[in-house]
Design an enzyme around this catalytic site. Structure first.
Site, mmCIF file in Angstrom:
data_model
loop_
_atom_site.group_PDB
_atom_site.id
_atom_site.type_symbol
_atom_site.label_atom_id
_atom_site.label_comp_id
_atom_site.label_asym_id
_atom_site.label_seq_id
_atom_site.Cartn_x
_atom_site.Cartn_y
_atom_site.Cartn_z
ATOM 1 C CG ASN A 63 -0.530 -0.300 2.496
ATOM 2 O OD1 ASN A 63 0.466 -0.986 2.659
ATOM 3 N ND2 ASN A 63 -1.206 0.214 3.501
ATOM 4 C CB CYS A 74 -5.273 -1.359 -2.022
ATOM 5 S SG CYS A 74 -6.677 -0.625 -1.192
ATOM 6 C CD GLU A 76 -5.149 -5.988 -1.675
ATOM 7 O OE1 GLU A 76 -4.699 -4.829 -1.574
ATOM 8 O OE2 GLU A 76 -5.827 -6.514 -0.781
ATOM 9 C CB CYS A 113 -10.900 -2.914 -0.223
ATOM 10 S SG CYS A 113 -10.227 -2.165 -1.708
HETATM 11 N N1 THU Z 1 -5.430 -1.520 2.099
HETATM 12 C C1 THU Z 1 -4.840 -2.334 1.177
HETATM 13 O O1 THU Z 1 -3.672 -2.138 0.812
HETATM 14 N N2 THU Z 1 -5.575 -3.332 0.652
HETATM 15 C C2 THU Z 1 -6.881 -3.583 0.947
HETATM 16 O O2 THU Z 1 -7.482 -4.459 0.361
HETATM 17 C C3 THU Z 1 -7.556 -2.789 1.981
HETATM 18 C C4 THU Z 1 -6.781 -1.689 2.579
HETATM 19 C C5 THU Z 1 -4.655 -0.404 2.637
HETATM 20 C C6 THU Z 1 -5.147 0.957 2.217
HETATM 21 C C7 THU Z 1 -4.630 1.837 3.329
HETATM 22 O O3 THU Z 1 -3.307 2.212 3.017
HETATM 23 C C8 THU Z 1 -4.606 0.910 4.543
HETATM 24 O O4 THU Z 1 -4.698 -0.419 4.050
HETATM 25 C C9 THU Z 1 -5.740 1.146 5.523
HETATM 26 O O5 THU Z 1 -6.969 1.123 4.887
#
Ligand code: THU
Length: 166
Positions: A63, A74, A76, A113
């Site tokens: 992230n 994110c 992914e 997410c």
């Molecule tokens: N985040 C991800 O990298 N992947 C996800 O599927 C959900 C959330 C990250 C986004 C943000 O930087 C942190 O997690 C908190 O939401």
């Protein structure tokens, strides 16, 4: 009125890493390595992703946050877009996601997410072959799911938005 039942989500849950193949263990290790390099100064929540392509290359993502919060991305999507940018058309076999930090010592699998599910699904639909997903917190159980589509049964799919050449 008709009731439509969409397919249920099938999850394989493992208590020990050793129950997975060596390749899958290695992919989770790659996700963990990527997670440690996350740029998450605002949430303090680190996420790492590693995907293995048909050509054997492993692409990582983590992230990337931003002081204008919604501008971050994110792990992914960073990984998938990285793969799309570097190896367009190369099939994606598996994806591993790990997440947590000292502040968030997650002991349960962290699921992607909704926006990431939609983005990843497009790659899966294009390649016509399901992507296996492994997910884990900092430790604890590992979930294995076959196919991004099973995570998003009623996905946005507007046939009217025809694909051009790319
Ligand atoms: N985040 C991800 O990298 N992947 C996800 O599927 C959900 C959330 C990250 C986004 C943000 O930087 C942190 O997690 C908190 O939401």
């Amino acid at each position: 009125m008709e009731k439509i039942i969409l397919p249920a989500l099938e999850v394989e849950a493992f208590d020990e890493l050793s129950e997975l193949s060596v390749d899958e263990q290695m992919l989770l290790a790659q996700a963990t390595e990527a997670m440690q390099r996350a740029y998450a100064p605002y949430s303090g929540f680190r996420v790492g992703a590693a995907i293995v392509l048909e050509n054997g290359v492993i692409v990582q993502g983590n992230n990337q946050e931003n002081m204008a919060y919604p501008s971050g991305l994110c792990a992914e999507r960073v990984a998938f877009f990285h793969a799309g940018a570097m190896y367009p058309g190369e099939r994606i076999h598996k994806l591993a996601i790990t997440a947590g930090s000292d502040q968030f010592p997650s002991e349960r699998p962290i699921a992607p997410c909704g926006a990431c599910r939609q983005s990843m699904l497009e790659y899966e639909l294009n390649q016509g072959q399901p992507i296996t997903l492994l997910m884990r917190g900092l430790k604890g159980r590992i979930y294995r799911i076959k196919g991004i589509q099973s995570l998003l049964p009623l996905y946005f799919n507007e046939e009217g938005l025809k694909k051009g050449s790319y």
